[in-house]
Design a protein around this motif. Structure first.
Motif, mmCIF file in Angstrom:
data_model
loop_
_atom_site.group_PDB
_atom_site.id
_atom_site.type_symbol
_atom_site.label_atom_id
_atom_site.label_comp_id
_atom_site.label_asym_id
_atom_site.label_seq_id
_atom_site.Cartn_x
_atom_site.Cartn_y
_atom_site.Cartn_z
ATOM 1 N N LEU A 30 82.045 37.286 -41.944
ATOM 2 C CA LEU A 30 83.486 37.873 -41.993
ATOM 3 C C LEU A 30 84.568 37.049 -42.387
ATOM 4 O O LEU A 30 85.898 37.897 -43.605
ATOM 5 C CB LEU A 30 83.840 37.391 -40.240
ATOM 6 C CG LEU A 30 83.425 37.925 -38.703
ATOM 7 C CD1 LEU A 30 83.932 37.129 -37.980
ATOM 8 C CD2 LEU A 30 83.993 39.967 -38.980
ATOM 9 N N GLY A 31 84.412 36.534 -42.920
ATOM 10 C CA GLY A 31 85.585 35.375 -44.200
ATOM 11 C C GLY A 31 85.321 35.985 -44.901
ATOM 12 O O GLY A 31 86.897 36.179 -46.189
ATOM 13 N N ARG A 32 83.718 36.031 -45.440
ATOM 14 C CA ARG A 32 84.205 37.048 -46.711
ATOM 15 C C ARG A 32 84.618 38.684 -47.378
ATOM 16 O O ARG A 32 85.061 39.069 -47.768
ATOM 17 C CB ARG A 32 82.531 37.454 -46.912
ATOM 18 C CG ARG A 32 82.318 35.184 -47.966
ATOM 19 C CD ARG A 32 80.948 35.612 -48.098
ATOM 20 N NE ARG A 32 80.438 34.305 -48.728
ATOM 21 C CZ ARG A 32 80.139 34.015 -49.328
ATOM 22 N NH1 ARG A 32 79.937 34.872 -50.732
ATOM 23 N NH2 ARG A 32 79.667 32.721 -50.677
ATOM 24 N N ILE A 33 83.815 38.986 -45.607
ATOM 25 C CA ILE A 33 84.186 40.999 -45.580
ATOM 26 C C ILE A 33 86.870 40.592 -45.660
ATOM 27 O O ILE A 33 86.598 41.576 -46.499
ATOM 28 C CB ILE A 33 84.380 41.137 -44.604
ATOM 29 C CG1 ILE A 33 82.199 41.205 -43.747
ATOM 30 C CG2 ILE A 33 84.517 42.416 -44.039
ATOM 31 C CD1 ILE A 33 82.005 41.988 -43.230
ATOM 32 N N ARG A 34 86.797 39.128 -45.285
ATOM 33 C CA ARG A 34 89.093 39.438 -45.067
ATOM 34 C C ARG A 34 88.819 39.345 -46.229
ATOM 35 O O ARG A 34 90.130 39.747 -47.361
ATOM 36 C CB ARG A 34 89.041 38.356 -44.233
ATOM 37 C CG ARG A 34 89.818 38.369 -43.647
ATOM 38 C CD ARG A 34 90.374 37.036 -42.874
ATOM 39 N NE ARG A 34 91.198 37.306 -41.685
ATOM 40 C CZ ARG A 34 91.526 37.138 -40.795
ATOM 41 N NH1 ARG A 34 91.155 35.104 -41.042
ATOM 42 N NH2 ARG A 34 91.999 36.778 -39.693
ATOM 43 N N LEU B 192 85.010 45.496 -47.194
ATOM 44 C CA LEU B 192 83.758 45.788 -46.769
ATOM 45 C C LEU B 192 82.976 45.654 -47.808
ATOM 46 O O LEU B 192 82.112 45.863 -47.604
ATOM 47 C CB LEU B 192 83.933 46.267 -45.293
ATOM 48 C CG LEU B 192 82.740 46.533 -44.595
ATOM 49 C CD1 LEU B 192 81.709 46.225 -44.018
ATOM 50 C CD2 LEU B 192 82.627 48.111 -43.785
ATOM 51 N N ASN B 193 83.579 46.701 -48.713
ATOM 52 C CA ASN B 193 82.295 47.387 -49.642
ATOM 53 C C ASN B 193 82.031 45.910 -50.578
ATOM 54 O O ASN B 193 80.976 46.598 -51.004
ATOM 55 C CB ASN B 193 82.904 48.665 -50.848
ATOM 56 C CG ASN B 193 83.247 49.554 -49.216
ATOM 57 O OD1 ASN B 193 82.434 49.774 -48.662
ATOM 58 N ND2 ASN B 193 84.619 50.685 -49.537
ATOM 59 N N GLY B 194 82.835 45.341 -51.001
ATOM 60 C CA GLY B 194 82.757 44.475 -52.171
ATOM 61 C C GLY B 194 81.848 43.637 -51.042
ATOM 62 O O GLY B 194 80.152 42.791 -51.552
ATOM 63 N N PHE B 195 81.619 43.470 -49.554
ATOM 64 C CA PHE B 195 80.707 42.342 -49.292
ATOM 65 C C PHE B 195 79.141 43.086 -49.146
ATOM 66 O O PHE B 195 78.246 42.264 -48.654
ATOM 67 C CB PHE B 195 81.523 41.560 -47.271
ATOM 68 C CG PHE B 195 80.793 41.434 -46.802
ATOM 69 C CD1 PHE B 195 80.004 39.510 -46.964
ATOM 70 C CD2 PHE B 195 79.328 41.613 -46.250
ATOM 71 C CE1 PHE B 195 79.324 38.740 -45.841
ATOM 72 C CE2 PHE B 195 78.277 41.060 -45.177
ATOM 73 C CZ PHE B 195 78.625 40.021 -44.517
ATOM 74 N N MET B 196 79.733 44.724 -48.515
ATOM 75 C CA MET B 196 78.039 44.578 -48.630
ATOM 76 C C MET B 196 77.429 45.099 -49.777
ATOM 77 O O MET B 196 76.334 45.077 -49.873
ATOM 78 C CB MET B 196 78.659 46.402 -47.907
ATOM 79 C CG MET B 196 78.834 46.429 -46.333
ATOM 80 S SD MET B 196 77.735 45.299 -45.362
ATOM 81 C CE MET B 196 76.152 46.398 -45.377
#
Length: 153
Positions: free
Chosen positions: A102-106, A110-114
């Motif tokens: 969740l920290g990384r999504i923030r 979302l697209n970068g995390f995925m």
């Protein structure tokens, strides 16, 4: 079956798990055993048809999240005791942290995390997702060590 050798062509493998498979709690449903299984696979926590969603975690139906929060970090009670307990269990048993996700999504969106997740949970032999729960590729049967390296963005 032990981990097969890396792909012969030298190309980096990437899975194609869509962003819609990211659960509100920070779980990547695309690497969940219930989603990857052949028989009656789960469509993920955000599936419109709840009968096709097999997660037993109460976070997906949390009343706080249902007031408009997309992810748990959007909630005024983040991180709630339920999410902290789930995170502890996943860090201990599976080497993956929902709170870290969740920290990384923030941070990344979302697209970068995925994009990172689609390189993290990929079988180097066949390019299909590796299951977070048993570190197995359900496509070729290969098994992997618990430590899955996270690619740096």
């Amino acid at each position: 079956m032990k981990c097969p050798p890396p792909n012969e062509d030298g190309l980096k493998r990437v899975t194609s798990i869509p962003a819609s498979m990211m659960a509100p709690c920070g779980m990547n449903c695309g690497v969940c055993a219930k989603h990857l299984r052949d028989r009656n696979p789960c469509l993920g926590c955000l599936a419109i048809d709840r009968r096709l969603n097999h997660c037993e975690v109460g976070i997906k139906v949390c009343a706080e999240r249902n007031t408009g929060a997309t992810f748990c970090f959007d909630c005024s009670k983040y991180p709630c005791p339920r999410l902290r307990q789930l995170d502890l269990r996943y860090r201990t048993k599976y080497g993956m942290s929902m709170l870290e996700n969740l920290g990384r999504i923030r941070e990344m969106g979302l697209n970068g995390f995925m994009a990172v997740e689609n390189t993290r949970w990929v079988c180097p032999a066949c390019g299909n997702p590796i299951c977070v729960h048993d570190r197995r590729c359900y496509a070729c049967g290969a098994r992997y060590e618990l430590a899955t390296s996270r690619a740096n963005p």
